[in-house]
Enzyme design. Sequence first.
Site, PDB file in Angstrom:
ATOM      1  N   ARG A  31       0.385  21.074 -22.101  1.00  0.00           N
ATOM      2  CA  ARG A  31       0.009  19.770 -22.659  1.00  0.00           C
ATOM      3  C   ARG A  31      -0.322  19.954 -24.133  1.00  0.00           C
ATOM      4  O   ARG A  31      -1.327  20.571 -24.496  1.00  0.00           O
ATOM      5  CB  ARG A  31      -1.200  19.202 -21.908  1.00  0.00           C
ATOM      6  CG  ARG A  31      -1.698  17.890 -22.499  1.00  0.00           C
ATOM      7  CD  ARG A  31      -3.011  17.461 -21.856  1.00  0.00           C
ATOM      8  NE  ARG A  31      -2.829  16.906 -20.534  1.00  0.00           N
ATOM      9  CZ  ARG A  31      -3.824  16.577 -19.729  1.00  0.00           C
ATOM     10  NH1 ARG A  31      -5.075  16.770 -20.099  1.00  0.00           N
ATOM     11  NH2 ARG A  31      -3.589  16.059 -18.533  1.00  0.00           N
ATOM     12  N   SER A 100       0.825  10.403 -14.132  1.00  0.00           N
ATOM     13  CA  SER A 100      -0.621  10.211 -14.068  1.00  0.00           C
ATOM     14  C   SER A 100      -0.963   8.776 -13.677  1.00  0.00           C
ATOM     15  O   SER A 100      -0.294   7.831 -14.108  1.00  0.00           O
ATOM     16  CB  SER A 100      -1.269  10.502 -15.428  1.00  0.00           C
ATOM     17  OG  SER A 100      -1.156  11.858 -15.763  1.00  0.00           O
ATOM     18  N   LYS A 129     -11.640  15.448 -22.296  1.00  0.00           N
ATOM     19  CA  LYS A 129     -10.776  14.389 -22.798  1.00  0.00           C
ATOM     20  C   LYS A 129     -11.535  13.076 -22.708  1.00  0.00           C
ATOM     21  O   LYS A 129     -12.194  12.808 -21.701  1.00  0.00           O
ATOM     22  CB  LYS A 129      -9.498  14.336 -21.954  1.00  0.00           C
ATOM     23  CG  LYS A 129      -8.483  13.293 -22.387  1.00  0.00           C
ATOM     24  CD  LYS A 129      -7.277  13.382 -21.459  1.00  0.00           C
ATOM     25  CE  LYS A 129      -6.236  12.325 -21.826  1.00  0.00           C
ATOM     26  NZ  LYS A 129      -5.081  12.354 -20.901  1.00  0.00           N
TER      27      LYS A 129
END
Length: 202
Positions: A31, A100, A129
């Site tokens: 990512r 997601s 996050k």
Amino acid sequence: MITLPPFYPIVDSAEWVGRLAPLGIELVQLRLKAQPAEVIRREVHAALAVCRWQGVQLVVNDHWQIALDEGADFIHLGQQDLLDADLKAIRGRGMRLGISTHDHAELDRALAASPDYVALGPIYATTRKQMPWAPQGLPRVAEWKRLIGDRPLVAIGGITLERAAGCFDAGADSIATIGDVTGHTDPLARAAAWLTATAAHP
């Protein structure tokens, strides 16, 4: 339907992929956020080389065009990237697709794209996050598993090794971790502990 390993780390560099791949992980997600395209391409290329050498599956997060160009065979899309992605091109190349989700509307959009797996998060509060969503909790894991059918369900967000059993009991097929591995004081030992603890999970 595909089968996912019960544990996989999410990392932000090819260097991390190189450190973790020799431990025996089966899958790792790369990512990369807020990086120039040339940097992302270089990292994906390097990570793929490591994974092919080590026999590890690489999942490229969001950057589907670069993933296609570099010959990756697994892509994970967030909701915003799902809106922009060329799903026909992705499927035409035979790529596996994960998506997601954070609420029912997002799950409906994800299922319309016929993903190979669905991710739900954050299960617990996370500081890795900035999240606009409250923690989903284990009851939502059980609900999502009922709704997605035979597809694998990936739980993510604030999950530590100590919380893993609860996620599996609730219905998760796989757990993705970020901070509990790369943020740990001994990341390689922690990843090895995850592998050992989840080895018996079907």
